[in-house]
Enzyme design. Structure first.
Site, PDB file in Angstrom:
ATOM      1  N   ARG A 113      88.420  35.703  97.554  1.00 36.45           N
ATOM      2  CA  ARG A 113      88.010  34.529  96.912  1.00 36.45           C
ATOM      3  C   ARG A 113      87.003  33.814  97.478  1.00 36.45           C
ATOM      4  O   ARG A 113      85.768  33.520  96.964  1.00 36.45           O
ATOM      5  CB  ARG A 113      89.005  33.903  96.088  1.00 36.45           C
ATOM      6  CG  ARG A 113      88.567  32.480  95.151  1.00 36.45           C
ATOM      7  CD  ARG A 113      89.386  31.952  94.199  1.00 36.45           C
ATOM      8  NE  ARG A 113      89.851  33.409  93.429  1.00 36.45           N
ATOM      9  CZ  ARG A 113      90.993  34.020  93.702  1.00 36.45           C
ATOM     10  NH1 ARG A 113      91.950  33.439  94.443  1.00 36.45           N
ATOM     11  NH2 ARG A 113      91.324  35.041  92.796  1.00 36.45           N
TER      12      ARG A 113
ATOM     13  N   GLY B  16      95.819  28.072  90.767  1.00 38.92           N
ATOM     14  CA  GLY B  16      95.753  28.397  92.064  1.00 38.92           C
ATOM     15  C   GLY B  16      94.349  28.888  92.638  1.00 38.92           C
ATOM     16  O   GLY B  16      93.775  28.531  93.595  1.00 38.92           O
TER      17      GLY B  16
ATOM     18  N   GLU C 101      89.047  39.531  77.995  1.00 41.45           N
ATOM     19  CA  GLU C 101      88.714  40.129  79.156  1.00 41.45           C
ATOM     20  C   GLU C 101      88.803  41.836  78.500  1.00 41.45           C
ATOM     21  O   GLU C 101      89.610  42.160  78.296  1.00 41.45           O
ATOM     22  CB  GLU C 101      90.008  40.025  80.119  1.00 41.45           C
ATOM     23  CG  GLU C 101      89.841  38.559  80.753  1.00 41.45           C
ATOM     24  CD  GLU C 101      90.492  38.591  82.015  1.00 41.45           C
ATOM     25  OE1 GLU C 101      90.887  39.522  82.548  1.00 41.45           O
ATOM     26  OE2 GLU C 101      90.687  37.218  82.479  1.00 41.45           O
TER      27      GLU C 101
ATOM     28  N   ASP D 297      87.129  37.047  88.181  1.00 37.54           N
ATOM     29  CA  ASP D 297      88.003  38.011  87.715  1.00 37.54           C
ATOM     30  C   ASP D 297      88.593  38.637  89.029  1.00 37.54           C
ATOM     31  O   ASP D 297      87.643  39.110  89.954  1.00 37.54           O
ATOM     32  CB  ASP D 297      87.392  39.064  86.733  1.00 37.54           C
ATOM     33  CG  ASP D 297      88.583  40.049  86.046  1.00 37.54           C
ATOM     34  OD1 ASP D 297      89.423  39.084  85.552  1.00 37.54           O
ATOM     35  OD2 ASP D 297      88.362  41.090  86.080  1.00 37.54           O
TER      36      ASP D 297
ATOM     37  N   LYS E 293      94.138  30.665 104.318  1.00 37.96           N
ATOM     38  CA  LYS E 293      93.868  31.789 103.363  1.00 37.96           C
ATOM     39  C   LYS E 293      92.331  31.562 102.977  1.00 37.96           C
ATOM     40  O   LYS E 293      91.751  32.893 102.907  1.00 37.96           O
ATOM     41  CB  LYS E 293      94.738  31.499 102.046  1.00 37.96           C
ATOM     42  CG  LYS E 293      94.463  32.526 101.061  1.00 37.96           C
ATOM     43  CD  LYS E 293      95.048  32.614  99.572  1.00 37.96           C
ATOM     44  CE  LYS E 293      94.554  33.589  98.610  1.00 37.96           C
ATOM     45  NZ  LYS E 293      95.189  33.251  97.288  1.00 37.96           N
TER      46      LYS E 293
ATOM     47  N   ASP F  46     100.462  36.577  96.084  1.00 40.71           N
ATOM     48  CA  ASP F  46     100.433  36.251  97.681  1.00 40.71           C
ATOM     49  C   ASP F  46     101.788  36.502  98.239  1.00 40.71           C
ATOM     50  O   ASP F  46     101.474  36.618  99.682  1.00 40.71           O
ATOM     51  CB  ASP F  46      99.927  34.646  97.583  1.00 40.71           C
ATOM     52  CG  ASP F  46      98.619  34.126  97.391  1.00 40.71           C
ATOM     53  OD1 ASP F  46      97.760  35.229  97.610  1.00 40.71           O
ATOM     54  OD2 ASP F  46      98.371  33.180  97.207  1.00 40.71           O
TER      55      ASP F  46
HETATM   56  P1  ITT Z   1      91.733  33.643  84.458  1.00 37.99           P
HETATM   57  O1  ITT Z   1      92.171  32.524  83.502  1.00 37.99           O
HETATM   58  O2  ITT Z   1      91.095  32.957  85.604  1.00 37.99           O
HETATM   59  O3  ITT Z   1      91.358  34.776  84.069  1.00 37.99           O
HETATM   60  P2  ITT Z   1      94.301  35.176  85.461  1.00 37.99           P
HETATM   61  O4  ITT Z   1      95.360  34.688  86.508  1.00 37.99           O
HETATM   62  O5  ITT Z   1      94.445  35.712  84.216  1.00 37.99           O
HETATM   63  O6  ITT Z   1      93.374  33.819  85.522  1.00 37.99           O
HETATM   64  P3  ITT Z   1      92.688  37.582  86.254  1.00 37.99           P
HETATM   65  O7  ITT Z   1      92.469  37.984  85.005  1.00 37.99           O
HETATM   66  O8  ITT Z   1      91.499  37.514  87.209  1.00 37.99           O
HETATM   67  O9  ITT Z   1      93.255  36.003  86.644  1.00 37.99           O
HETATM   68  O10 ITT Z   1      93.838  38.380  86.930  1.00 37.99           O
HETATM   69  C1  ITT Z   1      94.027  38.590  88.225  1.00 37.99           C
HETATM   70  C2  ITT Z   1      95.542  38.607  88.553  1.00 37.99           C
HETATM   71  O11 ITT Z   1      95.663  38.864  89.968  1.00 37.99           O
HETATM   72  C3  ITT Z   1      96.405  37.393  88.254  1.00 37.99           C
HETATM   73  O12 ITT Z   1      97.851  37.958  87.881  1.00 37.99           O
HETATM   74  C4  ITT Z   1      96.273  36.622  89.695  1.00 37.99           C
HETATM   75  O13 ITT Z   1      97.605  35.830  89.708  1.00 37.99           O
HETATM   76  C5  ITT Z   1      96.238  37.865  90.741  1.00 37.99           C
HETATM   77  N1  ITT Z   1      95.373  37.200  91.923  1.00 37.99           N
HETATM   78  C6  ITT Z   1      94.029  37.203  92.007  1.00 37.99           C
HETATM   79  N2  ITT Z   1      93.884  36.623  93.146  1.00 37.99           N
HETATM   80  C7  ITT Z   1      94.707  36.492  93.713  1.00 37.99           C
HETATM   81  C8  ITT Z   1      95.078  35.831  94.978  1.00 37.99           C
HETATM   82  O14 ITT Z   1      94.226  35.316  95.949  1.00 37.99           O
HETATM   83  N3  ITT Z   1      96.303  35.561  95.468  1.00 37.99           N
HETATM   84  C9  ITT Z   1      97.425  36.346  94.660  1.00 37.99           C
HETATM   85  N4  ITT Z   1      97.042  36.802  93.523  1.00 37.99           N
HETATM   86  C10 ITT Z   1      96.045  36.939  92.935  1.00 37.99           C
END
Ligand code: ITT
Length: 187
Positions: A171, A12, A37, A66, A165, A145
Site C-alpha cells: 500500500r 486499516g 466491485e 483495491d 509496515k 496481516d
Molecule cells: P474497501 O472498502 O476499501 O473496498 P475492503 O476491506 O473491502 O475495503 P478490498 O476490497 O480491497 O478491501 O479487499 C482487500 C482484502 O484484502 C480485504 O479483506 C483486506 O482486509 C485484505 N488486505 C488488503 N490489504 C491488506 C493489508 O495491508 N494487510 C492485510 N490484509 C489486507
C-alpha cells in the site's frame, strides 16, 4: 494543509494512507461511499470502474484502493477475491488450505487510484513479497496481516508497528507512486 477524500470502508487502509500522505502535508479523509466491485481479473480494472462510478455519484476528486493477497503456489488465489475469502474463511482458512505446504510464498498487491476534478484518472500499483506463516501471530494491522511475513523479516505484519509496515508495504509503495503522479511534494 490540503485534504483528499479516500473512499473506503476499511479503517486499516485509511490509517496507513493517512500516515503516508502526512509526509506530503496532505490530510486524508474517509468517504463512506460504497461502489460496486466489478468481477474482473485485475485490481486495476476494479479501481478504474470504481473511480468512474464514484465520480458520477460524488463529482469530486477522490482516491480508492483495491488490494489483495496472492498465494504464489495456489495460482494467485484469493487475489481479487481476498475480501470475500477473509470474510468467509478468515486467516485460519488460508492456513488450513496450506497445512501440508512447506514452500509458502505469497505476495500482497495494492492498486491505488485517484480521480481529479476534471475526471482524469491516475492509477499506481505496489507489491510486497513474502510468505505465509504457520500460525497467526500479532495483533496490529488488519485483514491477513497476522499470517503474512514480508521477505527479509521473521515477523508478520501484525507484529509490526504501522510505521514499520508502511516502510515496505504494497500500500505504501502504491500510494507513494500515486502521490508522485499527483505531483505532491514531500514536506
Ligand atoms: P474497501 O472498502 O476499501 O473496498 P475492503 O476491506 O473491502 O475495503 P478490498 O476490497 O480491497 O478491501 O479487499 C482487500 C482484502 O484484502 C480485504 O479483506 C483486506 O482486509 C485484505 N488486505 C488488503 N490489504 C491488506 C493489508 O495491508 N494487510 C492485510 N490484509 C489486507
Amino acid at each position: 494543509m490540503s485534504t483528499i477524500w479516500f473512499a473506503t470502508s476499511n479503517k486499516g487502509k485509511l490509517i496507513e494512507v493517512q500516515e503516508r500522505f502526512s509526509h506530503f502535508g496532505v490530510e486524508v479523509e474517509q468517504l463512506i461511499a460504497p461502489y460496486p466491485e466489478i468481477q474482473a481479473d485485475t485490481l486495476e480494472e476494479v479501481v478504474e470502474a470504481g473511480l468512474t462510478h464514484l465520480w458520477k455519484e460524488h463529482a469530486r476528486p477522490l482516491m480508492i484502493d483495491d488490494s489483495g493477497i496472492f498465494l504464489d503456489n495456489k495460482e494467485g488465489f484469493p487475489g481479487v477475491y481476498s475480501a470475500y475469502v477473509l470474510h468467509t474463511l478468515g486467516c485460519q482458512g488460508i492456513l488450513d488450505l496450506m497445512h501440508s505446504d512447506t514452500e509458502r510464498p505469497a505476495h500482497f498487491e495494492c492498486c491505488a487510484g485517484y480521480i481529479d476534478e476534471k475526471g482524469q484518472v491516475l492509477v499506481a500499483k505496489g507489491r510486497v513479497d513474502g510468505h505465509i506463516s504457520k500460525e497467526e501471530k500479532g495483533t496490529t494491522g488488519f485483514g491477513f496481516d497476522p499470517i503474512f511475513v514480508p521477505e527479509g523479516h521473521d515477523r508478520t505484519f501484525a507484529e509490526m508497528s504501522l510505521e514499520e509496515k508502511n516502510k515496505m508495504s504494497h500500500r505504501s509503495r502504491a500510494f507513494d507512486k500515486l502521490a508522485e503522479m499527483m505531483e505532491l511534494e514531500k514536506d
